[in-house]
Design an enzyme around this catalytic site. Structure first.
Site, PDB file in Angstrom:
ATOM      1  N   SER A  67       0.808  -1.221   0.000  1.00 11.01           N
ATOM      2  CA  SER A  67       0.000   0.000   0.000  1.00 11.01           C
ATOM      3  C   SER A  67       0.842   1.272   0.000  1.00 11.01           C
ATOM      4  O   SER A  67       1.646   1.488  -0.893  1.00 11.01           O
ATOM      5  CB  SER A  67      -0.920  -0.085   1.221  1.00 11.01           C
ATOM      6  OG  SER A  67      -1.822   0.957   1.255  1.00 11.01           O
ATOM      7  N   ASP A 283      -2.817   6.246  -3.266  1.00 13.04           N
ATOM      8  CA  ASP A 283      -1.671   5.649  -2.580  1.00 13.04           C
ATOM      9  C   ASP A 283      -1.093   4.539  -3.464  1.00 13.04           C
ATOM     10  O   ASP A 283      -1.548   4.332  -4.601  1.00 13.04           O
ATOM     11  CB  ASP A 283      -2.047   5.163  -1.169  1.00 13.04           C
ATOM     12  CG  ASP A 283      -2.864   3.884  -1.185  1.00 13.04           C
ATOM     13  OD1 ASP A 283      -3.485   3.588  -2.218  1.00 13.04           O
ATOM     14  OD2 ASP A 283      -2.883   3.172  -0.164  1.00 13.04           O
ATOM     15  N   ASP A 285      -1.255   1.388  -3.800  1.00 14.23           N
ATOM     16  CA  ASP A 285      -2.064   0.323  -4.402  1.00 14.23           C
ATOM     17  C   ASP A 285      -3.455   0.820  -4.790  1.00 14.23           C
ATOM     18  O   ASP A 285      -4.354   0.030  -5.075  1.00 14.23           O
ATOM     19  CB  ASP A 285      -2.148  -0.918  -3.497  1.00 14.23           C
ATOM     20  CG  ASP A 285      -2.832  -0.628  -2.177  1.00 14.23           C
ATOM     21  OD1 ASP A 285      -2.887   0.552  -1.790  1.00 14.23           O
ATOM     22  OD2 ASP A 285      -3.327  -1.576  -1.543  1.00 14.23           O
ATOM     23  N   ALA A 378     -10.338   8.865   7.705  1.00  9.42           N
ATOM     24  CA  ALA A 378      -9.830  10.197   7.392  1.00  9.42           C
ATOM     25  C   ALA A 378      -8.705  10.111   6.359  1.00  9.42           C
ATOM     26  O   ALA A 378      -8.538  10.995   5.518  1.00  9.42           O
ATOM     27  CB  ALA A 378      -9.335  10.868   8.671  1.00  9.42           C
ATOM     28  N   SER A 504      -0.661   1.030  17.166  1.00 13.82           N
ATOM     29  CA  SER A 504      -0.908   0.798  15.738  1.00 13.82           C
ATOM     30  C   SER A 504      -1.109  -0.689  15.492  1.00 13.82           C
ATOM     31  O   SER A 504      -0.508  -1.526  16.154  1.00 13.82           O
ATOM     32  CB  SER A 504       0.298   1.296  14.935  1.00 13.82           C
ATOM     33  OG  SER A 504       0.283   0.706  13.650  1.00 13.82           O
TER      34      SER A 504
HETATM   35  P1  NG1 Z   1      -2.752   1.597  12.157  1.00 11.14           P
HETATM   36  O1  NG1 Z   1      -1.309   1.378  11.871  1.00 11.14           O
HETATM   37  O2  NG1 Z   1      -3.418   0.534  12.974  1.00 11.14           O
HETATM   38  O3  NG1 Z   1      -2.978   2.982  12.713  1.00 11.14           O
HETATM   39  C1  NG1 Z   1      -3.234   2.264   9.593  1.00 11.14           C
HETATM   40  C2  NG1 Z   1      -4.231   3.371   9.434  1.00 11.14           C
HETATM   41  C3  NG1 Z   1      -5.621   2.765   9.371  1.00 11.14           C
HETATM   42  C4  NG1 Z   1      -5.747   1.711   8.274  1.00 11.14           C
HETATM   43  C5  NG1 Z   1      -4.605   0.711   8.406  1.00 11.14           C
HETATM   44  C6  NG1 Z   1      -4.572  -0.302   7.291  1.00 11.14           C
HETATM   45  C7  NG1 Z   1      -4.228   5.635  10.401  1.00 11.14           C
HETATM   46  C8  NG1 Z   1      -4.072   6.469  11.612  1.00 11.14           C
HETATM   47  N1  NG1 Z   1      -4.166   4.305  10.573  1.00 11.14           N
HETATM   48  O4  NG1 Z   1      -3.544   1.554  10.766  1.00 11.14           O
HETATM   49  O5  NG1 Z   1      -6.560   3.777   9.207  1.00 11.14           O
HETATM   50  O6  NG1 Z   1      -5.798   2.299   7.007  1.00 11.14           O
HETATM   51  O7  NG1 Z   1      -3.331   1.382   8.486  1.00 11.14           O
HETATM   52  O8  NG1 Z   1      -3.840   0.085   6.190  1.00 11.14           O
HETATM   53  O9  NG1 Z   1      -4.387   6.153   9.300  1.00 11.14           O
HETATM   54 ZN    ZN Z   2      -3.520   1.249   0.085  1.00  4.19          ZN
END
Ligand code: NG1
Ligand code: ZN
EC number: 5.4.2.3
Length: 549
Positions: A67, A283, A285, A378, A504
């Site tokens: 991604s 992005d 992908d 977002a 995360s």
């Molecule tokens: P994590 O790393 O859990 O915050 C991020 C994005 C998610 C989602 C996932 C999957 C933010 C703050 N977090 O997750 O919204 O898109 O990656 O790709 O954008």
């Molecule tokens: Zn993506």
């Protein structure tokens, strides 16, 4: 029938797990440095085959991508037969297989899975797979194909394509010649479906000025070029950042994640964009989309996933009313804690809004509970789901006036232009362009639907992020104990202050989000909360809060 152990053993020996690594199937599947992923790919090939057998030979998708991550990373995720994310209960099976230390251990885990999941090995197994443009892709796909060979999977190679096109293909293959047919199971089928619906939706509207697309130097560049041919004059596109073979270019200082996290225009676009001209970033992908424009004073204005949700939801609500269906069709919104407070206020004054934990599977499932569920993160990942009942209502409804008939047709065409399997930057882009054309909006009017609260997202590297536990759709911490109370004390001091902390799901970090009435206050609150997290855990001194964004 039993597992073809000899074939599995012979090929598994070629794809040994790196000793020191632990893999986890998270919100984005497996994702890490590409060169470490070969053994995982081989195992995923077998797992996808088993999932297909478990689901009576329905086709499973496998997408090789990381991604928006930088080029050395790669990843892989499975797609279920309706084009949706892998069912959550299988995530732990994937993790268990990936971490089996050697071939013997791997075969043991496989045998256990077949037994506990009651997989009938005599069923056929079918998989369709694709990859993005990362240099590590071909070697990883070769390992994946060894997995298919080991289990005897009927595998269809969809080549180099976007994540959402792969999801589309999975659904189209599985619904072929049924009443739920989703479109022809080819890239042409996808392009044809989207562009035909788009042209019907904008018929009679004044032609739009050209739209700039920042393709993140990724696979979206190829898909956007093809789509552009299908769209012709109905939507002139200017494609930038299309260098898919330049080493290091992918997602570098461009793309949807850059725009969202840096809150500025990719430098490579500056000389191309005129004041007021709208542009968007995909992005790596092509499943995330961010719009933006520069005003007369060259100020940057970001139109993110929240702004897309607001634009689209209001439009659909108006169409539902105009079609005379407001009593039958209920439109709702799903957001995460990262949704800007300005958007939540605007939307909840008009529609039901639900907040769910981060991760597409949570959003998607919550959106399925509405007649029309609009979900966007977002960061620009999202789509709109029309429930099967709603699609039937649209097909059967007898309009009583020409105006109702027009609105009804628009709704039906929206169900075609929208990729309902997953967030899709190109499909979402067409959707946005439809609404802008119908409303006669430029970026300025769209942006003025509501005012974003200034916000800041920072990350803190901690020794062990698993000590962070949340509740209330990740908006509050329950552990480490006492930390939430300190965050609350701090947040109260800021006008319109809101802050939250969560681990995360895709990176080994804790994320801190803060917003407040003024930019300086949002930044200060974010850094002070990050400081609290840092003090609590004795974070890595190399990454003191305030030194990273
Ligand atoms: P994590 O790393 O859990 O915050 C991020 C994005 C998610 C989602 C996932 C999957 C933010 C703050 N977090 O997750 O919204 O898109 O990656 O790709 O954008
Ligand atoms: Zn993506």
């Amino acid at each position: 029938m039993s597992l073809p152990i000899d074939d599995i053993r012979r090929l598994a020996d070629l794809h040994q797990k790196p000793r020191h690594l632990h893999f986890q199937y998270g919100t984005a599947g497996f994702r890490t440095i590409g060169e470490n992923l070969e053994s995982v790919m081989f195992k995923v090939g077998i797992l996808a085959g088993l999932r297909s057998k478990r689901l009576d030979g329905h086709t499973i998708g496998v997408m090789v991508t990381a991604s928006h991550n930088p080029e050395p990373d790669n990843g892989v995720k499975l797609v279920d037969p309706r084009g949706e994310m892998l069912e959550a209960s299988w995530e732990s099976h994937a993790t268990a297989l990936a971490n089996a230390a050697d071939t013997d251990a791997f075969i043991e885990v496989l045998k256990n899975l077949v037994k506990t999941l009651k997989i009938d090995l005599s069923k056929p197994s079918r998989v369709v797979y694709a990859r993005d443009t990362r240099p590590s892709g071909p070697a990883l796909v070769a390992a994946l194909e060894d997995g298919f060979t080991a289990l005897g999977v009927e595998a269809r190679n969809a080549g180099v394509t976007t994540t959402p096109i792969l999801h589309y293909l999975v659904r189209a293959i599985n619904t072929k010649s049924t009443k739920d047919t989703y479109g022809d199971d080819s890239v042409e089928g996808y392009m044809q479906k989207l562009s035909t619906a788009f042209k019907k939706l904008v018929a009679g509207k004044p032609a739009s000025p050209p739209l700039i697309i920042d393709c993140a130097n990724g696979v979206g560049a190829e898909a956007a070029a093809t789509l552009s041919k299908y769209l012709g004059e109905s939507l002139p596109l200017i494609l930038l950042n299309t260098e898919t073979t330049t080493p290091g270019a992918l997602n570098h200082a461009c793309g949807a994640d850059f725009v969202k996290t840096q809150q500025k225009i990719p430098p490579s676009l500056s000389s191309h964009i005129k004041a007021g001209q709208r542009a968007c970033s995909l992005d790596g992908d092509a499943d995330r989309l961010m719009y933006f424009y520069l005003d007369d004073r060259s100020q940057f204005h970001m139109l993110d996933g929240d702004k897309i949700a607001a634009l689209v939801a209001a439009f659909i609500v108006d169409l539902v009313k105009s079609a005379g269906l407001e009593n039958e069709v209920r439109v709702g919104i799903v957001q995460t804690a990262y949704a800007n407070g300005g958007s939540t206020k605007y939307l909840s004054e008009r529609l039901p809004v639900r907040c769910v934990p981060t991760g597409v599977k949570h959003l998607h499932h919550a959106a399925e509970r509405y007649d029309v569920g609009v979900y966007f993160e977002a960061n620009g990942h999202g789509t709109v789901l029309f429930s099967p009942e709603t699609q039937a209502t649209l097909a059967e409804h007898q309009p009583s006036t020409p105006a109702q008939s027009t609105a009804l047709n628009h709704l039906i065409n929206l169900t075609q232009v929208i990729n309902q399997t997953v967030g899709d930057a190109l499909s979402d882009m067409l959707l946005v362009e439809v609404v802008l054309a119908h409303r006669s909006y430029s970026g300025v009017e769209w942006d003025s639907l509501y005012v974003d609260l200034p916000n800041r997202l920072v990350k803190v590297v901690v020794p062990d992020r698993s000590i962070f536990k949340t509740e209330d759709a990740e908006r509050r911490l329950v552990s480490p104990s006492g930390l939430q109370a300190r965050i609350d004390d701090l947040t109260r001091k800021y006008e319109a202050g809101r802050a939250f902390v969560r681990p995360s799901g895709t990176e080994d970090v804790v994320r801190v989000y803060a917003e407040a009435r003024l930019r300086a206050q949002a930044d200060e609150l974010a850094y002070r909360v990050a400081g609290l997290v840092y003090d609590e855990t004795g974070g890595d001194p190399a990454t003191r809060p305030g030194e990273f964004l």
